[in-house]
Each structure stands twice: as C-alpha cells, then as structure tokens.
Design a protein around this motif. Structure first.
Motif, PDB file in Angstrom:
ATOM      1  N   PRO A 244       0.827  -1.222   0.000  1.00  0.00           N
ATOM      2  CA  PRO A 244       0.000   0.000   0.000  1.00  0.00           C
ATOM      3  C   PRO A 244       0.860   1.271   0.000  1.00  0.00           C
ATOM      4  N   GLY A 245       1.961   1.226   0.761  1.00  0.00           N
ATOM      5  CA  GLY A 245       2.863   2.376   0.816  1.00  0.00           C
ATOM      6  C   GLY A 245       3.433   2.690  -0.557  1.00  0.00           C
ATOM      7  N   GLN A 246       3.883   1.650  -1.258  1.00  0.00           N
ATOM      8  CA  GLN A 246       4.463   1.837  -2.596  1.00  0.00           C
ATOM      9  C   GLN A 246       3.416   2.385  -3.574  1.00  0.00           C
ATOM     10  N   ALA A 247       2.187   1.860  -3.456  1.00  0.00           N
ATOM     11  CA  ALA A 247       1.124   2.331  -4.368  1.00  0.00           C
ATOM     12  C   ALA A 247       0.847   3.819  -4.131  1.00  0.00           C
ATOM     13  N   LEU A 248       0.838   4.219  -2.865  1.00  0.00           N
ATOM     14  CA  LEU A 248       0.575   5.634  -2.570  1.00  0.00           C
ATOM     15  C   LEU A 248       1.716   6.522  -3.061  1.00  0.00           C
ATOM     16  N   ILE A 249       2.964   6.018  -2.923  1.00  0.00           N
ATOM     17  CA  ILE A 249       4.115   6.797  -3.399  1.00  0.00           C
ATOM     18  C   ILE A 249       4.026   6.981  -4.913  1.00  0.00           C
ATOM     19  N   GLU A 250       3.599   5.935  -5.600  1.00  0.00           N
ATOM     20  CA  GLU A 250       3.429   6.017  -7.058  1.00  0.00           C
ATOM     21  C   GLU A 250       2.467   7.163  -7.415  1.00  0.00           C
ATOM     22  N   MET A 251       1.411   7.312  -6.618  1.00  0.00           N
ATOM     23  CA  MET A 251       0.389   8.324  -6.916  1.00  0.00           C
ATOM     24  C   MET A 251       0.760   9.727  -6.443  1.00  0.00           C
ATOM     25  N   HIS A 252       1.327   9.819  -5.234  1.00  0.00           N
ATOM     26  CA  HIS A 252       1.455  11.148  -4.615  1.00  0.00           C
ATOM     27  C   HIS A 252       2.894  11.598  -4.402  1.00  0.00           C
ATOM     28  N   GLY A 253       3.859  10.672  -4.566  1.00  0.00           N
ATOM     29  CA  GLY A 253       5.251  11.038  -4.300  1.00  0.00           C
ATOM     30  C   GLY A 253       5.633  10.731  -2.856  1.00  0.00           C
ATOM     31  N   ARG A 254       6.926  10.390  -2.653  1.00  0.00           N
ATOM     32  CA  ARG A 254       7.393   9.943  -1.343  1.00  0.00           C
ATOM     33  C   ARG A 254       7.192  11.000  -0.260  1.00  0.00           C
ATOM     34  N   GLN A 255       7.477  12.257  -0.596  1.00  0.00           N
ATOM     35  CA  GLN A 255       7.441  13.315   0.423  1.00  0.00           C
ATOM     36  C   GLN A 255       6.035  13.488   1.000  1.00  0.00           C
ATOM     37  N   MET A 256       5.037  13.517   0.110  1.00  0.00           N
ATOM     38  CA  MET A 256       3.655  13.695   0.570  1.00  0.00           C
ATOM     39  C   MET A 256       3.210  12.504   1.411  1.00  0.00           C
ATOM     40  N   VAL A 257       3.567  11.280   0.956  1.00  0.00           N
ATOM     41  CA  VAL A 257       3.128  10.076   1.677  1.00  0.00           C
ATOM     42  C   VAL A 257       3.770  10.047   3.066  1.00  0.00           C
TER      43      VAL A 257
ATOM     44  N   LEU B 163      -6.434   0.183  14.695  1.00  0.00           N
ATOM     45  CA  LEU B 163      -5.848   1.411  14.136  1.00  0.00           C
ATOM     46  C   LEU B 163      -4.752   1.067  13.140  1.00  0.00           C
ATOM     47  N   ALA B 164      -3.952   0.071  13.455  1.00  0.00           N
ATOM     48  CA  ALA B 164      -2.880  -0.333  12.542  1.00  0.00           C
ATOM     49  C   ALA B 164      -3.463  -0.839  11.225  1.00  0.00           C
ATOM     50  N   ASP B 165      -4.550  -1.607  11.324  1.00  0.00           N
ATOM     51  CA  ASP B 165      -5.174  -2.149  10.110  1.00  0.00           C
ATOM     52  C   ASP B 165      -5.752  -1.043   9.235  1.00  0.00           C
ATOM     53  N   ALA B 166      -6.283   0.008   9.901  1.00  0.00           N
ATOM     54  CA  ALA B 166      -6.944   1.073   9.146  1.00  0.00           C
ATOM     55  C   ALA B 166      -5.947   2.078   8.568  1.00  0.00           C
ATOM     56  N   LEU B 167      -4.679   1.940   8.979  1.00  0.00           N
ATOM     57  CA  LEU B 167      -3.707   2.980   8.624  1.00  0.00           C
ATOM     58  C   LEU B 167      -3.591   3.256   7.115  1.00  0.00           C
ATOM     59  N   PRO B 168      -3.460   2.213   6.268  1.00  0.00           N
ATOM     60  CA  PRO B 168      -3.316   2.517   4.832  1.00  0.00           C
ATOM     61  C   PRO B 168      -4.486   3.338   4.295  1.00  0.00           C
ATOM     62  N   ILE B 169      -5.706   3.016   4.738  1.00  0.00           N
ATOM     63  CA  ILE B 169      -6.880   3.743   4.253  1.00  0.00           C
ATOM     64  C   ILE B 169      -6.872   5.178   4.762  1.00  0.00           C
ATOM     65  N   ARG B 170      -6.510   5.338   6.044  1.00  0.00           N
ATOM     66  CA  ARG B 170      -6.485   6.691   6.612  1.00  0.00           C
ATOM     67  C   ARG B 170      -5.463   7.562   5.888  1.00  0.00           C
ATOM     68  N   VAL B 171      -4.299   6.987   5.614  1.00  0.00           N
ATOM     69  CA  VAL B 171      -3.254   7.752   4.915  1.00  0.00           C
ATOM     70  C   VAL B 171      -3.733   8.104   3.501  1.00  0.00           C
ATOM     71  N   ALA B 172      -4.363   7.122   2.826  1.00  0.00           N
ATOM     72  CA  ALA B 172      -4.850   7.375   1.461  1.00  0.00           C
ATOM     73  C   ALA B 172      -5.900   8.481   1.458  1.00  0.00           C
ATOM     74  N   GLU B 173      -6.806   8.453   2.435  1.00  0.00           N
ATOM     75  CA  GLU B 173      -7.856   9.479   2.504  1.00  0.00           C
ATOM     76  C   GLU B 173      -7.268  10.860   2.756  1.00  0.00           C
ATOM     77  N   ARG B 174      -6.287  10.899   3.657  1.00  0.00           N
ATOM     78  CA  ARG B 174      -5.663  12.195   3.954  1.00  0.00           C
ATOM     79  C   ARG B 174      -4.981  12.754   2.700  1.00  0.00           C
ATOM     80  N   LEU B 175      -4.325  11.856   1.955  1.00  0.00           N
ATOM     81  CA  LEU B 175      -3.638  12.303   0.733  1.00  0.00           C
ATOM     82  C   LEU B 175      -4.643  12.778  -0.326  1.00  0.00           C
ATOM     83  N   ASP B 176      -5.766  12.067  -0.427  1.00  0.00           N
ATOM     84  CA  ASP B 176      -6.795  12.479  -1.400  1.00  0.00           C
ATOM     85  C   ASP B 176      -7.301  13.876  -1.082  1.00  0.00           C
TER      86      ASP B 176
END
Ligand SMILES: *Cc1c(COP(=O)(O)O)cnc(C)c1O
Length: 457
Positions: A18-31, A55-68
């Motif tokens: 999930p981390g790599q997918a988000l970096i692909e979309m938003h860039g390392r710094q933003m993620v 909370l740990a399980d929800a983390l990828p979704i929370r990070v993705a939502e914040r980035l969106d």
C-alpha cells in the motif's frame, strides 16, 4: 505504550505494497508527511484507550484518505447553480472554446507577444487587441490593463494626479468592498470634488465646479444600485459638451460595458461601449470579464493622445496583462465579429439569453432523477427562479428562470444539504431561500452534469 508496537515504523510502511502504491500516486514526500500525521493521531487514540490493532489495520486507508483530501484543489471546478450568471466569487465569465484554445496555445508555446513578425523588430503586446477594440467600439485608440479597477486607477492617475476630479455625489460607488471611488481617487493622487446631491445633479453643478485645477470630469455607471424617484443626472452627451467647452477630458467608467445591444437577446438595453464613444466621452473604461464574457481585464478606449499618455505612465507596466489573457481576449473579441452566432459561441450570452421554458423543461426532467440520488428524507420539486446577471450589470433586473427546490427534515436541513453538496468532488453551489436549498438551472449545461455530480452523494 504497549499498543504503539502494533503500528508500523515509517520505513516499514513506505516499503509495503500500500505504501508503494501511494508513493506512485502522490510522491514519497507527501506520503511520508501524511503517514507521520496519521501515526501521531493513532498514538493519541491509543493513549485514549483505542484498540491498537484496529488502528494499525486502518492505517493505509487513513493515509490514502488524507492524501486524497490534500491533493484536492480548492480551485477545482464547481457547478454554479446560484442563479447569478456573472458571480464574482465564482470567477465571473466562463470562456468560449475559442478563448480556451487560444489561452492553452499561449501557455504551451512561445509566441510573438512583443515581436513584429513582419519586420522582426519589437512589437507591442497591446497591438493584438487594439485594432479589434477600435473596430468594435468605434474608438480612436485603446489600451488594456489588469482589470477595470486598474483601468480607472491609471486613467485618473494619468489625467488628474495633483489635480481635481469632478464626480456627481450620486455616482460615488463602492464595488464589492475594496473598490470605492473616493479611495481610488486618493490612491491615484487626484483630489475628489463632489458635485450635486445624492439624487440630483445638474449641468450647472459641474460647470461651477470647474477651475484651473480641474484634471477631468468623471461619469460612473452606478453598477450595483439604482436611484429612483425625484432624480436628475447629466447624461453623457451633455457632460461631454461641458467638458469640451472647458477644455478638460471626460472619463466615463461603464463598469460592465457591453459591446452588443442586450435588447436583441431579451434583456434590458444598456448603453453599449460604442454608444458611449459616440456620446463624446474622451476615455471609457470597462471590464473584460463582466458582460463582455472574457477573462479578467480592464479596457480603456478613447482619444489617441490620452491613451498615449496612459501608456507612458509607469503604472502601465505594473498593471499590464500576461500573454495568456491577451490570447484569450483576442479570441473572445473576434467572436463579436460574428454577432449572429454570439449567443452560441459566448457562454455568458448563452446563459443570459437562455429562455425560461427551456430551463423549466430541464427542471421537470431532473426532478425524478435527482429525487433518487438525494439522502433519505429529502424531497425535490421544480420551482420558478429569478436569476441575476451579477457583477454590476443591470443590478435591479432579474431573469425569469427555473430550478430545483430541495427540502428535508429539520430547520437546518437546507444548510446541511448545502454543505454536503459543497463537499462533493464536483461541488454543487445553490442558494438558500425560504427554508429550502434552491438550485437555479440557468447555468447548467446538461442534465448529465448535475446527475454525475450528485451520484457521489
Ligand atoms: C465592476 C466595476 C468596476 C471594477 O471592475 P473590475 O473589473 O471588477 O476591476 C469599476 N467600476 C464600475 C462602474 C464597475 O461596475
């Protein structure tokens, strides 16, 4: 704390799928930034007794939502269903296809902005518009600045710095807070001389105020109010005669300034710029993004010697236009050479001249479709509306229109629904009236635009 260990380390998260997918979309710094913020929030929640694994399980979704949310522009397009066609807070005129193409081309490539393609010598950026403006208004010469406020400022500063500018008390306008005629006068270095009264000003009021110190007479379009009842104003032709007899210029600030007879489109007639020129004002100022339907700009047309003096004013450089807007303005003005098709080619005129029946038919079609998309408990019905032109054009006139009336349970239902429509990916902006949220459909291009936007509810 024990639970903290369930949360991933920053590096570990960034390396995960999930981390790599988000970096692909938003860039390392933003993620990384979003992740740190979400980890802080999760630690605080754990301290307050929340369950760490959840909370740990929800983390990828929370990070993705914040980035969106972070990547969503506040400047993104919206649907203007306020009923005000030229809404200053929503960016005024929307541009024609031709203007959009011209602006995009100007952005993407070098162009002969101040370069004479015939001689290879230096050209002037205003030359691209000067000819068209003279052709469409009958004026001798023209110059262009950032907006109409700038046009008034530089005209006053050029003609009346250190001198007196005579204006009727009935025309000392304020436009949207920051633009007040007395303040602009002061900044331009002109001394305001008020004549007449709020409701009545006569030729002799101007005549007796003219002295050796007079720099100009000024006429101002009372764009956002109308004085009615026992009134008298000096019309432009008579004022021009008074100015000319005294040997001082007349500046006429038209504000919205239409290039065409709005009476041909079922609207009330306003004097056109060409008429104002023919009435004898020495300089006329008007906006690019009001009735004219172009990008933000201020036009000054009139006497060649006065335009030349304005162009020599050092403020001109500070107030000049960039290539993108010059390109869009040129394309917009060219549309006026084919007036028969203007109501199709110019979005402002298309929206202003749209017949009520056509809008009402749209409302009738949309009622059942919108009803299906509304949250439970909300109702929609068709209603009559009164659209406004906006931006100080025909301020007291309304245009018969139609729209959707949305109601729901509880006194705050319209506000709650308005907030939800503002939060959509394509925000839908209406206005609240009489306990309902009203969506005036005058500026809605197609049924689909609204349906698509509301599907995200
Ligand atoms: C709108 C208006 C202005 C200001 O024009 P902008 O293009 O908004 O800068 C100045 N004078 C009058 C009479 C106006 O209506």
């Amino acid at each position: 704390m024990q639970g903290f260990r369930r949360l991933p380390a920053v590096d570990q998260f960034l390396k995960s799928d999930p981390g790599q997918a988000l970096i692909e979309m938003h860039g390392r710094q933003m993620v990384t930034g979003a992740l740190r913020a979400e980890l802080d929030a999760a630690r605080a929640a754990i301290r307050d007794g929340a369950q760490a694994q959840a909370l740990a399980d929800a983390l990828p979704i929370r990070v993705a939502e914040r980035l969106d949310l972070d990547s969503r522009s506040q400047l993104r397009p919206i649907l203007n269903l306020t009923g005000t066609v030229l809404h200053t807070n929503l960016g005024r005129a929307i541009l024609s296809d031709q203007a959009i193409s011209a602006a995009s081309a100007a952005m993407a490539s070098p162009l002969a902005l101040e370069f004479d393609l015939e001689t290879g010598g230096r050209g002037q950026r205003d030359d691209h518009l000067r000819g068209l403006l003279c052709e469409l208004t009958g004026a001798e010469d023209a110059t262009i600045v950032n907006n109409n406020a700038a046009a008034v400022l530089i005209a006053l500063n050029t003609l009346a710095m250190g001198r007196e500018a005579i204006v009727s008390r009935g025309e000392l306008i304020e436009i949207g807070g920051a633009f007040r005629m007395p303040d602009i006068m002061a900044r331009a270095g002109a001394k305001l001389v008020e004549v007449g009264t709020t409701n009545r000003t006569h030729p002799r009021d101007y005549e007796t105020a003219i002295t050796a110190e007079t720099g100009l007479l000024m006429k101002v379009h009372t764009s956002n109010y109308r004085i009615e009842g026992f009134t008298a104003e000096v019309a432009a032709p008579e004022l021009a005669a008074i100015a000319s007899a005294a040997g001082v210029p007349l500046l006429n600030d038209l504000g919205a300034g239409s290039l065409i007879d709005l009476g041909d489109y079922g609207l009330r007639r306003e004097p056109t710029v060409a008429e104002a020129v023919a009435e004898g004002a020495d300089l006329i100022t008007f906006s690019g993004d009001k009735l004219l339907g172009g990008p933000q700009a201020g036009f000054i047309v009139g006497r060649r010697d006065l335009i030349a003096a304005i162009n020599k004013n050092p403020l001109k450089r500070a107030l000049r236009l960039d290539k993108i807007r010059i390109a869009a303005l040129e394309a917009t003005l060219r549309l006026y050479r084919d007036p028969d098709r203007l109501a199709q080619s110019l979005p402002t005129l298309r929206d202003l001249s749209r017949p009520r029946d056509q809008i009402a038919a749209m409302a009738a079609r949309l009622v059942p479709l919108v009803q299906d998309l509304l949250p439970d408990g909300f109702q929609v019905s068709a209603c009559d509306c009164a659209s406004q032109i906006g931006s100080g054009a025909l301020p007291t006139d309304t245009l018969p229109s139609a729209g959707l009336r949305l109601t729901g349970p509880g006194g705050d239902a319209p506000d709650r629904l308005a907030a939800r429509l503002r939060a959509l990916p394509l925000p839908v902006i209406g206005h609240i009236h009489d306990g309902a949220l009203i969506l005036d459909l005058r500026c809605l291009q197609s049924d689909d635009d609204l349906i698509k936007a509301l599907r995200a509810l």
